[in-house]
Structure formats: C-alpha cells, structure tokens
Scaffold this motif. Sequence first.
Motif, PDB file in Angstrom:
ATOM      1  N   SER A  54       0.828  -1.196   0.000  1.00 52.07           N
ATOM      2  CA  SER A  54       0.000   0.000   0.000  1.00 52.07           C
ATOM      3  C   SER A  54       0.865   1.250   0.000  1.00 52.07           C
ATOM      4  CB  SER A  54      -0.927  -0.004   1.214  1.00 52.07           C
ATOM      5  OG  SER A  54      -0.153   0.127   2.406  1.00 52.07           O
ATOM      6  N   MET A  55       0.260   2.337  -0.386  1.00 50.03           N
ATOM      7  CA  MET A  55       0.977   3.614  -0.402  1.00 50.03           C
ATOM      8  C   MET A  55       1.414   4.011   1.002  1.00 50.03           C
ATOM      9  SD  MET A  55       2.259   5.977  -2.196  1.00 50.03           S
ATOM     10  CE  MET A  55       1.511   5.540  -3.769  1.00 50.03           C
ATOM     11  N   VAL A  56       0.580   3.706   1.996  1.00 53.99           N
ATOM     12  CA  VAL A  56       0.939   4.047   3.385  1.00 53.99           C
ATOM     13  C   VAL A  56       2.178   3.273   3.823  1.00 53.99           C
ATOM     14  CG1 VAL A  56       0.169   3.945   5.787  1.00 53.99           C
ATOM     15  CG2 VAL A  56      -1.434   4.622   3.993  1.00 53.99           C
ATOM     16  N   ALA A  57       2.191   1.974   3.513  1.00 60.83           N
ATOM     17  CA  ALA A  57       3.347   1.146   3.892  1.00 60.83           C
ATOM     18  C   ALA A  57       4.600   1.611   3.171  1.00 60.83           C
ATOM     19  CB  ALA A  57       3.068  -0.317   3.574  1.00 60.83           C
ATOM     20  N   LYS A  58       4.460   1.939   1.890  1.00 64.54           N
ATOM     21  CA  LYS A  58       5.615   2.387   1.119  1.00 64.54           C
ATOM     22  C   LYS A  58       6.152   3.721   1.670  1.00 64.54           C
ATOM     23  CE  LYS A  58       5.495   1.652  -3.241  1.00 64.54           C
ATOM     24  NZ  LYS A  58       5.210   1.720  -4.700  1.00 64.54           N
ATOM     25  N   THR A  59       5.241   4.628   1.978  1.00 64.74           N
ATOM     26  CA  THR A  59       5.655   5.928   2.532  1.00 64.74           C
ATOM     27  C   THR A  59       6.353   5.745   3.880  1.00 64.74           C
ATOM     28  OG1 THR A  59       3.780   6.997   1.438  1.00 64.74           O
ATOM     29  CG2 THR A  59       4.839   8.197   3.240  1.00 64.74           C
ATOM     30  N   THR A  60       5.814   4.834   4.693  1.00 61.59           N
ATOM     31  CA  THR A  60       6.415   4.568   6.010  1.00 61.59           C
ATOM     32  C   THR A  60       7.830   4.023   5.868  1.00 61.59           C
ATOM     33  OG1 THR A  60       4.241   4.106   6.960  1.00 61.59           O
ATOM     34  CG2 THR A  60       6.165   3.287   8.162  1.00 61.59           C
ATOM     35  N   MET A  61       8.006   3.088   4.943  1.00 61.87           N
ATOM     36  CA  MET A  61       9.336   2.488   4.760  1.00 61.87           C
ATOM     37  C   MET A  61      10.326   3.492   4.196  1.00 61.87           C
ATOM     38  SD  MET A  61       8.440  -1.399   3.503  1.00 61.87           S
ATOM     39  CE  MET A  61      10.108  -1.944   3.780  1.00 61.87           C
ATOM     40  N   VAL A  62       9.867   4.337   3.286  1.00 67.78           N
ATOM     41  CA  VAL A  62      10.752   5.376   2.752  1.00 67.78           C
ATOM     42  C   VAL A  62      11.167   6.335   3.858  1.00 67.78           C
ATOM     43  CG1 VAL A  62      10.861   7.380   1.224  1.00 67.78           C
ATOM     44  CG2 VAL A  62       9.886   5.244   0.386  1.00 67.78           C
ATOM     45  N   SER A  63      10.197   6.693   4.707  1.00 67.27           N
ATOM     46  CA  SER A  63      10.500   7.602   5.817  1.00 67.27           C
ATOM     47  C   SER A  63      11.502   6.969   6.780  1.00 67.27           C
ATOM     48  CB  SER A  63       9.209   7.953   6.564  1.00 67.27           C
ATOM     49  OG  SER A  63       8.292   8.601   5.710  1.00 67.27           O
ATOM     50  N   MET A  64      11.317   5.690   7.080  1.00 69.64           N
ATOM     51  CA  MET A  64      12.242   5.000   7.975  1.00 69.64           C
ATOM     52  C   MET A  64      13.634   4.909   7.364  1.00 69.64           C
ATOM     53  SD  MET A  64       9.863   1.898   9.454  1.00 69.64           S
ATOM     54  CE  MET A  64      11.271   1.158  10.281  1.00 69.64           C
ATOM     55  N   ALA A  65      13.696   4.678   6.043  1.00 67.78           N
ATOM     56  CA  ALA A  65      14.997   4.614   5.362  1.00 67.78           C
ATOM     57  C   ALA A  65      15.713   5.957   5.444  1.00 67.78           C
ATOM     58  CB  ALA A  65      14.804   4.192   3.912  1.00 67.78           C
ATOM     59  N   ILE A  66      14.950   7.031   5.242  1.00 70.50           N
ATOM     60  CA  ILE A  66      15.547   8.373   5.314  1.00 70.50           C
ATOM     61  C   ILE A  66      16.028   8.668   6.731  1.00 70.50           C
ATOM     62  CG2 ILE A  66      15.044  10.841   5.137  1.00 70.50           C
ATOM     63  CD1 ILE A  66      13.129  10.144   2.837  1.00 70.50           C
ATOM     64  N   ILE A  67      15.203   8.291   7.719  1.00 69.24           N
ATOM     65  CA  ILE A  67      15.582   8.533   9.114  1.00 69.24           C
ATOM     66  C   ILE A  67      16.839   7.745   9.473  1.00 69.24           C
ATOM     67  CG2 ILE A  67      14.881   8.123  11.502  1.00 69.24           C
ATOM     68  CD1 ILE A  67      12.006   8.755  10.615  1.00 69.24           C
ATOM     69  N   CYS A  68      16.908   6.487   9.062  1.00 71.34           N
ATOM     70  CA  CYS A  68      18.090   5.656   9.350  1.00 71.34           C
ATOM     71  C   CYS A  68      19.336   6.239   8.696  1.00 71.34           C
ATOM     72  CB  CYS A  68      17.866   4.224   8.877  1.00 71.34           C
ATOM     73  SG  CYS A  68      16.722   3.283   9.884  1.00 71.34           S
TER      74      CYS A  68
END
Length: 523
Positions: free
Chosen positions: A484-498
């Motif tokens: 889903s778009m929500v899951a994809k956005t969450t993972m992208v955000s986590m990748a950026i934060i990491c």
Amino acid sequence: MDVLRAASAIGPLPCILTTATRNKTQFPKSIFHNLNLKLPALTRNGSKSRLFMTLSSTPSSTMESIEPPMPELEADGREKERFDWYSQWYPVMPVCDLDKRVPHGKKVLGLDLVVWWDKNENEWKVFDDTCPHRLAPLSEGRIDQWGRLQCVYHGWCFNGNGDCKIIPQAPLDGPPVHTFKKACVAVYPSVVQHDIVWVWPNADPQYKDIITKKKPPYIPELDDPSFSRPMGNRDLPFGYEFLIENLMDFAHLPYAHYGIIRTPIPKVKVDREGGRPLDMKVKKLDINGFVEQEWGNSNFIAPCIIHTFADAEVDEENHRLMLIFMCVPVSPGNSRLIWIFPRKFGVWIDQIVPRWMFHIGVNLVLDSDLYLLHVEERKIMEIGATNWQKACFLPTKSDAMVVGFRRWFNKYAGSEIDWKGKYSGALPPSPPREQLMDRYWSHVVNCKSCNSAYKGLKALEVMLQIMSVILIGIIVVTKQKMMSMVAKTTMVSMAIICFAASKWLAHFIYKNFHYHGYNHAFH
C-alpha cells in the motif's frame, strides 16, 4: 535525561578550580557553592623541607623569580640539591585502562616500557620494551598459555622476573642458552597504588626492593571508599614542564576555556569573560615541590603531581572534591596526563553514567588550549628555557604558581629533564593541526571506556546504513500492487531517518573521538 544533565554538571571538573577564594568577594551560587574542601594529609618519603619562602608574582619579585638561587635560600650553608629524575616513582597508566590479555607499550622519561599482567604472580609487571634477541618490541607480543610474555618475532618467552624460559630455536639437548644473563629482559620496579601502575625508572638490581624504602606519593582520599574516583589519561603534544605550568595557571580558565568551564562572575567585570586578579603566593618551596595556600589549596609534589583543593568558607554538608593531575614526562615535546577527580557527592553518577561521557568534556577542555601550548613551547625553546624569565612578562600575582614551578625547575633541575643523553633536545616537527589534536591515538585507544564506546557507536552507524539500504531494497523489489501507499511511505520515511541518523552519528563520532576543531574567535 536527568542523569545526563547531572553528568554534564559534574562534567569537566576543572571548573571548580575557581570556586574558592579567600577574599570576601561574593559570587552567584552554583552547584559547587557549598563545598568544604579541606587540605588532606599528604605523605611522601624523602628529606623534609629545608627551604621556607614566599613567592609573590608582583612586578618586583616576578622578574627575579627564577634567577640563580638567592642568598637567603642558601641560608643553611649546604650545597644546592640536584633533583634526581631517576630516583622517583612515575605513574604509567590507570589499571582501569589496561587489558590483562595483552602487553601495553608505554614511554616514561624517554624509556620504552612494556606493561603486562603476570597471572602467575597475580600482579602487573613493567619490563624494558626490548627483546634481547633482535631488539624487537615486546609490547607487540602476546601472553602465552603459561602466562609468560612472548616476543612474537621468534617466540622467546619471559617470566615475571625477566628470565628467558624458552628459546625455540635452541636444541633441547644443547647448552641451556636461555639461562644466560644476556637472554634476560630488564625489569623495572613497579607497584599498583591508587589503582594506577607506578614505575621506578631504574632497572639496576639494587632497586629491586625500592618499594620498601620509598613509596609513591600517597593521597588518603584516593583510598577512601566514600569518594568516587573518576579518572582518565591522554598523551599530549607538548612537554612536561608546559603541562605542569598550564595546570597551575588558574588565570587562563575564563579565556582559553570560555564557554566550557564555568568560572565565578566577579562583582566588577572588566571584560566579557570575567577575568579578575588572583592573590596567589607560593610557600615552602624545596626539592620536593611547593605549596600554594593563599588563594586556594594547591600542592606540587615533584615531579608529577598537582593536587588542588577548592576551599569553601561555608561547610554545611561536608561536600568535598579535588583535582589531582599526574604529569608524566614522556619525551621532548610530549607528555602524558592522568587525571583523577575525587568527590564526596554525586557518587551514584559514576555508577550510572559511563566514563566515556565524562571524557568527552575533559577532552574538550584539553583541546581548547592544546594548540596554544604546543606553539608556546616552541617559542620558548627557540630562546632557551633558561631565558624564560627574560622573554616572559609576569607582573601579577596570578602567575605566582607558574613562577614557583619555574623557580623549582631552574633551581633543582637546571631547567631541563635528564633524558640520559637519549635526545638532542630538539623538539619533533609540528604535524598538521588535525593530526596534532587527534583524540583517537592520544586517548581513545588508551581508554577502555572510550574505545568500547567508539566500537559500539561505529557498529551502530553501520547498522543504520544497512537498515536504510534494506528498506529501500524492499521497496524496489516489491511489486506496486503488493504494498500500500501508506506502507511504502512509512518504509521510505524510515529509510531516510536511518540514513540521516547514520550521518549524524558519523559526525558525532568524528567530532568526539577523532578531531574537534576549536576556534577561539567563534567562542
């Protein structure tokens, strides 16, 4: 966070140096306001003081402060004593920063030493860091399964007495060449006191039992369980005498360490930093050191120890703390500082906050005037150490302890350390500033706590980078309809934060464990 705030408050403990004065000037209260730091008993073997004098750094006395001995100083009619650098105990390293599994190479007074744990005798040993075979450094060796120090060049092994126990290349049925005297390693007398390994820098057999005749300076508070004893060490790129001077010079604190060390605010400020006159006098100067007891309580116990106490006039809770600096001559242009900050309050903090967090603050203090001292040493060496009083202008009492040390250094040591002809007297070349002020090789590798923290933080940095890559990889390989778009956005955000966290952590590691550029113009 409360613990971290408490740690930062205790942090660079040299801030307490200026909390005690003997005048009536009132300063704003701080956490160190009501501290009662009394002069503890100090014991030291050696001749009793024969000289009683007062050094006051006034315009009339300062300029003559380190001239050849004045008549009144030789009133007893005896010949001037000469300080013997090789008849003293020297601190080598805190035990907490030594690993029993490996030998440690250290230099003291120009001597290459190896410190290692002898499990057979259950004590630390200090040897000459030279294998008698081909002169390879024993500090690069290992401790074998029988608890012997092994040279890894050809496998020669030595016990705690320096005796060679095996030469693998010698035939078993041949002469016992390993028993020859030339196969032995020189052993220096050593002892552990105050959780620090001390060495006597003379391996002559006559000094084997020197500990029964002369012991290292003893400070009772360091054996008092009611005191905490945070300690650390760092190698510094300037000589022993300049390290001693700097630690005795309280007047430089508001300026060289502005914004790092808190200093009392005088009633009348003449500048932003808050410098003020200090009424200091040196008394009881003799071959064993001297005492300053006017402005505060400071003792110089020759050749290594500066023992400073802040003395509060109001004693409500019997708070006591002190600064103990052990200054070790290493080689021309190099010295080692071992610091201990005993205190009788906030002892619980040391049981919660790791040492490396305190060391970040202490290293920042050391870095803020490191370059100044490195350059100062070279300028004074250019004009000659014996001409120090002619080149430097010290018209105020604030410099009394510096003048006192230079008088001691001139009168008893001839303004030089006895290197036994090992060095020409020339200073090593100045490296680039980033290398000069590097913390990793001067402190981190020699500190168990900082070294462990460094490795742990580096591992965390790598893990964050890997996590960032994995998250992006999952997004790339996953089909669009399966996420889903929500899951994809969450993972992208986590990748950026990491990724951002790994970059911040890399900067934190470099700034606190490698190089912290300090520009006074911006402080």
